[in-house]
Design a protein around this motif. Structure first.
Motif, short mmCIF file in Angstrom:
data_model
loop_
_atom_site.label_atom_id
_atom_site.label_comp_id
_atom_site.label_asym_id
_atom_site.label_seq_id
_atom_site.Cartn_x
_atom_site.Cartn_y
_atom_site.Cartn_z
N ALA A 122 0.83 -1.21 0.00
CA ALA A 122 0.00 0.00 0.00
C ALA A 122 0.86 1.25 0.00
O ALA A 122 0.56 2.23 -0.69
N ALA A 123 1.97 1.25 0.77
CA ALA A 123 2.88 2.39 0.79
C ALA A 123 3.50 2.61 -0.58
O ALA A 123 3.64 3.75 -1.04
N ASP A 124 3.87 1.50 -1.24
CA ASP A 124 4.45 1.60 -2.58
C ASP A 124 3.47 2.23 -3.57
O ASP A 124 3.88 2.90 -4.53
N ARG A 125 2.20 2.03 -3.33
CA ARG A 125 1.17 2.57 -4.22
C ARG A 125 0.77 4.00 -3.85
O ARG A 125 0.52 4.83 -4.73
N LEU A 126 0.74 4.30 -2.56
CA LEU A 126 0.18 5.57 -2.10
C LEU A 126 1.16 6.74 -2.20
O LEU A 126 0.86 7.76 -2.81
N PHE A 127 2.32 6.62 -1.59
CA PHE A 127 3.21 7.78 -1.47
C PHE A 127 3.69 8.32 -2.82
O PHE A 127 3.84 9.54 -2.97
N PRO A 128 3.93 7.46 -3.83
CA PRO A 128 4.36 8.02 -5.12
C PRO A 128 3.32 8.89 -5.83
O PRO A 128 3.63 9.49 -6.85
N GLN A 129 2.12 8.97 -5.29
CA GLN A 129 1.13 9.87 -5.87
C GLN A 129 1.47 11.33 -5.59
O GLN A 129 0.93 12.23 -6.25
N LEU A 130 2.36 11.58 -4.63
CA LEU A 130 2.84 12.93 -4.34
C LEU A 130 4.00 13.28 -5.26
O LEU A 130 4.62 12.40 -5.86
N PRO A 131 4.35 14.57 -5.36
CA PRO A 131 5.60 14.93 -6.03
C PRO A 131 6.77 14.19 -5.38
O PRO A 131 6.74 13.90 -4.19
N ARG A 132 7.80 13.91 -6.14
CA ARG A 132 8.87 13.01 -5.72
C ARG A 132 9.49 13.41 -4.39
O ARG A 132 9.74 12.55 -3.52
#
Length: 219
Positions: A122-132
């Protein structure tokens, strides 16, 4: 003890807005707003703990807010001096992964067996939705909280264990009793609390003994 299924997040992503208003051209701001809308789902992820008034179960967003307030009010009881700002940030993001992974009941050993894998995915999917830059910063804080290797993380993790114990005790064991939670089950998490705050662990230890005496917890 009964098995509690993982509590899934809200079901219908199509019901959420996916396009910014016409005329918005800033791609960074667009990604940030989209992330904030995505994590709004946390308000719909129910936990097992009840509110103090027993009117309903607590949701994940309420849990995170309450933890932040614990950090503000009880910060003086950290085992060593901590950076309160970092602790607050950890507590506000620690359960964001549950928008995809759902909430796992602490005392459900079957569900807990796959919890770390579900939450990393879930973390791999969620956090990359933000700017790098923000994605990297928040993911690093989340990883730090999970690893519990720093004073900030240990105190944050201690608070994360203390809060549901407070809700359980002051609602007469409203989650413990239906699921046959025992004193030993609660004590299994002693180290997480004691490492972050020996003072809070002493409070909890007394509370656990009293909970057994009042039959909120099985001996």
């Amino acid at each position: 003890m009964s098995t509690i299924p993982v509590t899934e997040g809200p079901a219908d992503p199509a019901a959420r807005p996916v396009e910014p208003p016409a005329g918005v051209t800033d791609p960074r701001l667009t990604r940030q707003i989209a992330f904030l809308l995505e994590i709004d789902q946390l308000k719909s992820v129910l936990r097992q703990s009840h509110l103090i008034d027993l009117s309903r179960r607590e949701n994940d967003a309420e849990h995170s807010w309450h933890l932040a307030m614990l950090a503000v009010v009880l910060g003086e009881y950290a085992a060593v001096e901590v950076d309160q700002g970092r602790v607050l940030r950890m507590l506000l993001i620690h359960d964001l992964v549950e928008v995809y992974a759902g909430d796992t009941f602490l005392y459900d050993t079957q569900a807990a067996a796959g919890q770390a894998e579900r939450e990393r995915a879930a973390a791999d999917r969620l956090f990359p939705q933000l700017p790098r830059d923000q994605a990297d910063e928040l993911r690093a804080l989340w990883d730090e909280f999970e690893a519990r290797r720093t004073p900030d993380a240990r105190f944050a993790r201690a608070l994360d264990r203390v809060q549901p114990l407070l809700l359980n005790f002051y609602t007469g064991g409203s989650t413990w009793r239906p699921h046959g939670v025992t004193r030993a089950d609660v004590l299994a998490h002693q180290k997480t609390i004691e490492d972050g705050s020996p003072a809070l662990w002493e409070y909890v230890r007394i509370m656990i003994d009293e909970a057994v005496r009042r039959r909120y917890l099985l001996a």
